[in-house]
Motif scaffolding. Structure first.
Motif, PDB file in Angstrom:
ATOM      1  N   ASP A 160      -1.520  15.380   3.973  1.00  0.00           N
ATOM      2  CA  ASP A 160      -1.308  15.620   2.540  1.00  0.00           C
ATOM      3  C   ASP A 160      -0.139  14.791   2.005  1.00  0.00           C
ATOM      4  N   VAL A 161       0.962  14.760   2.731  1.00  0.00           N
ATOM      5  CA  VAL A 161       2.126  13.971   2.317  1.00  0.00           C
ATOM      6  C   VAL A 161       1.783  12.485   2.351  1.00  0.00           C
ATOM      7  N   GLY A 162       1.132  12.055   3.417  1.00  0.00           N
ATOM      8  CA  GLY A 162       0.738  10.648   3.525  1.00  0.00           C
ATOM      9  C   GLY A 162      -0.177  10.222   2.398  1.00  0.00           C
ATOM     10  N   TYR A 163      -1.119  11.085   2.035  1.00  0.00           N
ATOM     11  CA  TYR A 163      -2.026  10.765   0.928  1.00  0.00           C
ATOM     12  C   TYR A 163      -1.229  10.570  -0.358  1.00  0.00           C
ATOM     13  N   ARG A 164      -0.293  11.474  -0.628  1.00  0.00           N
ATOM     14  CA  ARG A 164       0.506  11.358  -1.857  1.00  0.00           C
ATOM     15  C   ARG A 164       1.329  10.078  -1.868  1.00  0.00           C
ATOM     16  N   ILE A 165       1.872   9.695  -0.721  1.00  0.00           N
ATOM     17  CA  ILE A 165       2.660   8.462  -0.631  1.00  0.00           C
ATOM     18  C   ILE A 165       1.775   7.249  -0.903  1.00  0.00           C
ATOM     19  N   VAL A 166       0.617   7.205  -0.268  1.00  0.00           N
ATOM     20  CA  VAL A 166      -0.300   6.079  -0.481  1.00  0.00           C
ATOM     21  C   VAL A 166      -0.779   6.050  -1.930  1.00  0.00           C
ATOM     22  N   ALA A 167      -1.145   7.201  -2.493  1.00  0.00           N
ATOM     23  CA  ALA A 167      -1.635   7.252  -3.872  1.00  0.00           C
ATOM     24  C   ALA A 167      -0.581   6.762  -4.862  1.00  0.00           C
ATOM     25  N   ALA A 168       0.681   7.058  -4.588  1.00  0.00           N
ATOM     26  CA  ALA A 168       1.757   6.647  -5.495  1.00  0.00           C
ATOM     27  C   ALA A 168       2.095   5.168  -5.353  1.00  0.00           C
ATOM     28  N   ASN A 169       1.637   4.554  -4.260  1.00  0.00           N
ATOM     29  CA  ASN A 169       1.974   3.154  -3.981  1.00  0.00           C
ATOM     30  C   ASN A 169       0.733   2.335  -3.646  1.00  0.00           C
ATOM     31  N   ARG A 170      -0.360   2.596  -4.372  1.00  0.00           N
ATOM     32  CA  ARG A 170      -1.657   1.970  -4.052  1.00  0.00           C
ATOM     33  C   ARG A 170      -1.609   0.453  -4.069  1.00  0.00           C
ATOM     34  N   ALA A 171      -0.878  -0.127  -5.015  1.00  0.00           N
ATOM     35  CA  ALA A 171      -0.827  -1.596  -5.107  1.00  0.00           C
ATOM     36  C   ALA A 171      -0.240  -2.185  -3.825  1.00  0.00           C
ATOM     37  N   TRP A 172       0.804  -1.578  -3.322  1.00  0.00           N
ATOM     38  CA  TRP A 172       1.432  -2.088  -2.102  1.00  0.00           C
ATOM     39  C   TRP A 172       0.510  -1.886  -0.896  1.00  0.00           C
ATOM     40  N   PHE A 173      -0.090  -0.705  -0.777  1.00  0.00           N
ATOM     41  CA  PHE A 173      -0.971  -0.412   0.345  1.00  0.00           C
ATOM     42  C   PHE A 173      -2.278  -1.180   0.293  1.00  0.00           C
TER      43      PHE A 173
END
Length: 115
Positions: A96-109
Motif C-alpha cells: 500500500d505504501v509502495g503504491y502511494r509512492i509510485v502513484a505520486a511519482n509516476r513520471a519518474w517511475f
C-alpha cells in the motif's frame, strides 16, 4: 474490471502489460476511468479512480491501489508464491505504501516501466 488513469503514460504502459498477460484468459476488462460506463461508474468511483487504480471483482468487491494490482497479478498467475506472501500482513502494508509512492511519482517511475 480494472479501472486506471488513461491519461498517464506510466499507467497506460502497465495496463497494456497486464492486458498482454491476460490475453489468453481475458479475465479482466481493463479501461481508463474516463470511458467506464455507468454503472459501474459512480461519482464516488470516479473520484477514487482519479487517485488510484480500482478493480471491481466478478462478485462486486472493489479493491483499490496496491490491493487492486496484487489481485490482478494473482489472477494472471504472475509469481503466485510472491503474490500470496504480499497479500498478508505486514507485507500488504508495504504494498500500500509502495503504491502511494509510485502513484505520486509516476513520471519518474515511468523510466522503469515494462517497455
Amino acid at each position: 474490471m480494472l479501472i486506471f488513469d488513461g491519461d498517464c503514460d506510466f499507467c497506460q504502459e502497465w495496463a497494456g502489460w497486464l492486458a498482454l498477460r491476460d490475453a489468453t484468459t481475458r479475465k479482466f476488462r481493463i479501461c481508463p476511468f474516463t470511458v467506464v460506463p455507468s454503472p459501474p461508474m459512480t461519482p464516488l468511483l470516479m473520484v477514487q479512480a482519479q487517485k488510484a487504480a480500482q478493480l471491481i471483482t466478478a462478485d462486486g468487491r472493489q479493491l483499490s491501489g496496491g490491493r487492486a494490482v496484487l489481485f490482478a497479478l494473482r489472477e494472471t498467475n504472475w509469481h503466485p508464491n510472491l503474490i500470496r506472501l504480499l497479500e498478508h500482513r505486514p507485507f500488504i502494508w508495504a504494498v500500500d505504501v509502495g503504491y502511494r509512492i509510485v502513484a505520486a511519482n509516476r513520471a519518474w517511475f515511468a523510466r522503469f516501466g515494462p517497455h
